[in-house]
Write a protein that holds these residues in place. Structure first.
Motif, short mmCIF file in Angstrom:
data_model
loop_
_atom_site.label_atom_id
_atom_site.label_comp_id
_atom_site.label_asym_id
_atom_site.label_seq_id
_atom_site.Cartn_x
_atom_site.Cartn_y
_atom_site.Cartn_z
N UNK A 1 1.17 -1.62 0.04
CA UNK A 1 -0.26 -0.19 -0.34
C UNK A 1 1.47 1.05 0.10
N UNK A 2 0.68 2.12 -0.41
CA UNK A 2 1.98 3.75 -0.72
C UNK A 2 0.47 4.50 -1.11
N UNK A 3 0.41 5.65 0.53
CA UNK A 3 -0.72 6.84 0.58
C UNK A 3 -0.34 7.45 -1.03
N UNK A 8 5.28 9.55 0.62
CA UNK A 8 6.54 8.72 0.69
C UNK A 8 6.08 8.62 2.21
N UNK A 9 4.80 7.69 2.41
CA UNK A 9 4.27 6.67 3.32
C UNK A 9 4.03 5.43 2.38
N UNK A 10 4.37 4.01 2.99
CA UNK A 10 4.48 2.79 2.91
C UNK A 10 4.15 2.00 3.98
N UNK A 11 2.73 0.93 3.41
CA UNK A 11 1.87 -0.01 4.31
C UNK A 11 2.98 -1.51 4.14
N UNK A 12 2.77 -1.91 5.07
CA UNK A 12 1.99 -3.72 4.05
C UNK A 12 0.55 -4.35 4.45
N UNK A 15 -2.01 -11.21 5.52
CA UNK A 15 -3.00 -12.23 5.99
C UNK A 15 -2.51 -12.93 6.69
N UNK A 16 -2.45 -12.77 8.53
CA UNK A 16 -2.00 -14.00 9.26
C UNK A 16 -2.67 -15.30 8.69
N UNK A 17 -1.38 -16.27 8.31
CA UNK A 17 -1.58 -17.67 7.78
C UNK A 17 -1.79 -17.57 6.84
N UNK A 18 -2.05 -16.86 5.58
CA UNK A 18 -2.78 -16.94 4.40
C UNK A 18 -3.82 -16.48 4.35
N UNK A 19 -4.95 -17.17 4.69
CA UNK A 19 -6.65 -17.78 5.13
C UNK A 19 -6.82 -16.83 6.41
N UNK A 23 -6.52 -8.50 8.79
CA UNK A 23 -5.41 -8.12 7.81
C UNK A 23 -4.79 -7.37 9.11
N UNK A 24 -3.88 -7.89 8.87
CA UNK A 24 -2.88 -6.77 10.19
C UNK A 24 -1.73 -5.52 9.01
N UNK A 25 -2.17 -4.25 9.61
CA UNK A 25 -1.39 -3.45 9.12
C UNK A 25 0.10 -3.16 9.28
N UNK A 26 1.19 -3.17 8.56
CA UNK A 26 2.42 -3.24 9.09
C UNK A 26 3.11 -2.24 8.77
N UNK A 27 4.30 -1.92 9.09
CA UNK A 27 5.45 -0.76 7.94
C UNK A 27 6.74 -2.16 8.41
N UNK A 28 7.27 -1.79 7.16
CA UNK A 28 8.49 -2.62 6.88
C UNK A 28 8.82 -4.11 6.94
N UNK A 29 7.24 -4.41 6.66
CA UNK A 29 7.08 -6.24 7.11
C UNK A 29 7.18 -6.44 8.00
N UNK A 30 7.40 -5.78 9.21
CA UNK A 30 7.19 -6.15 10.59
C UNK A 30 5.63 -7.24 11.20
N UNK A 31 5.81 -8.15 11.05
CA UNK A 31 4.27 -7.94 11.60
C UNK A 31 4.06 -8.70 13.31
N UNK A 32 5.17 -7.77 13.89
CA UNK A 32 5.42 -8.77 15.52
C UNK A 32 4.84 -7.08 15.68
N UNK A 33 4.62 -6.28 15.31
CA UNK A 33 4.30 -5.07 15.74
C UNK A 33 3.21 -4.69 14.47
#
Length: 198
Positions: A1-3, A8-12, A15-19, A23-33
């Motif tokens: 996703x890009x604003x 200059x904003x971009x998000x990832x 989808x946890x487990x693929x199904x 959905x989790x909105x994350x930064x820098x492909x970091x699903x931990x937070x």
């Protein structure tokens, strides 16, 4: 996703487990937070991030709504609210930061302009306008109790936009009356007036 560039904003969006139905909105492909856990039909909390606009970087607020998600088919519909600065949108300028803390973020326009899809009016536009009307009312009350005022004037432009676009298709006397769109147009006009009367 890009604003909207050049923010200059971009998000990832993961989808946890693929199904699943979230959905989790994350930064820098970091699903931990994750910034937000998105579920169909719900708005995220407000997210504030630095964004570039007109050669300046300023904090801007936004939120997301997952309209639908079918992870098995690989389909989703996602809306991001308009980016809007969190400071400098009032006079005096420092008042904007106070309002952000007391009332919440402000935005000027709905995430989608004039969608032809009536569902988007109900799922996005009207919900955002309800938030905006409540925001204005809370600001008026806050300013009355903290600053006092002799006269409060507010101009809410949304009904003007709606009537310009939807009145003619709803009116049989109009040369652009459209019987296929008339009921949708009347419902959008009716709902706009109901929100204005809140």
């Amino acid at each position: 996703l890009e604003a909207a560039p050049p923010s200059g904003l971009a998000f990832d969006l993961l989808i946890p487990g693929g199904v699943g139905d979230e959905a989790w909105l994350c930064e820098n492909k970091d699903a931990s937070h994750p910034l937000a856990t998105l579920r169909p039909g719900q708005w995220s909390d407000w997210i504030i991030r630095p964004a570039a606009a007109k050669g300046q970087v300023r904090d801007a607020s936004m939120r997301f709504k997952l309209l639908s998600l079918d992870s098995r088919q690989g389909h989703l519909r996602l809306v991001r609210s308009a980016l809007y600065p969190t400071s400098g949108f009032t006079w005096p300028e420092e008042l904007s930061e106070e309002l952000l803390q007391v009332v919440g973020p402000y935005f000027e326009h709905a995430a989608v302009g004039r969608p032809e899809d009536p569902d988007l009016w109900h799922q996005v536009v009207f919900e955002e306008m309800e938030y905006q009307v409540d925001w204005y009312a809370k600001v008026a009350e806050h300013l009355l109790h903290t600053r006092g005022w002799d006269l409060f004037y507010s101009h809410w432009h949304f009904p003007d936009n709606v009537f310009h676009y939807w009145l003619a298709p709803a009116d049989p006397a109009s040369p652009v009356y459209n019987p296929q769109r008339a009921e949708t147009a009347r419902e959008i006009l009716r709902r706009t007036c109901q929100i204005a009367d809140r």
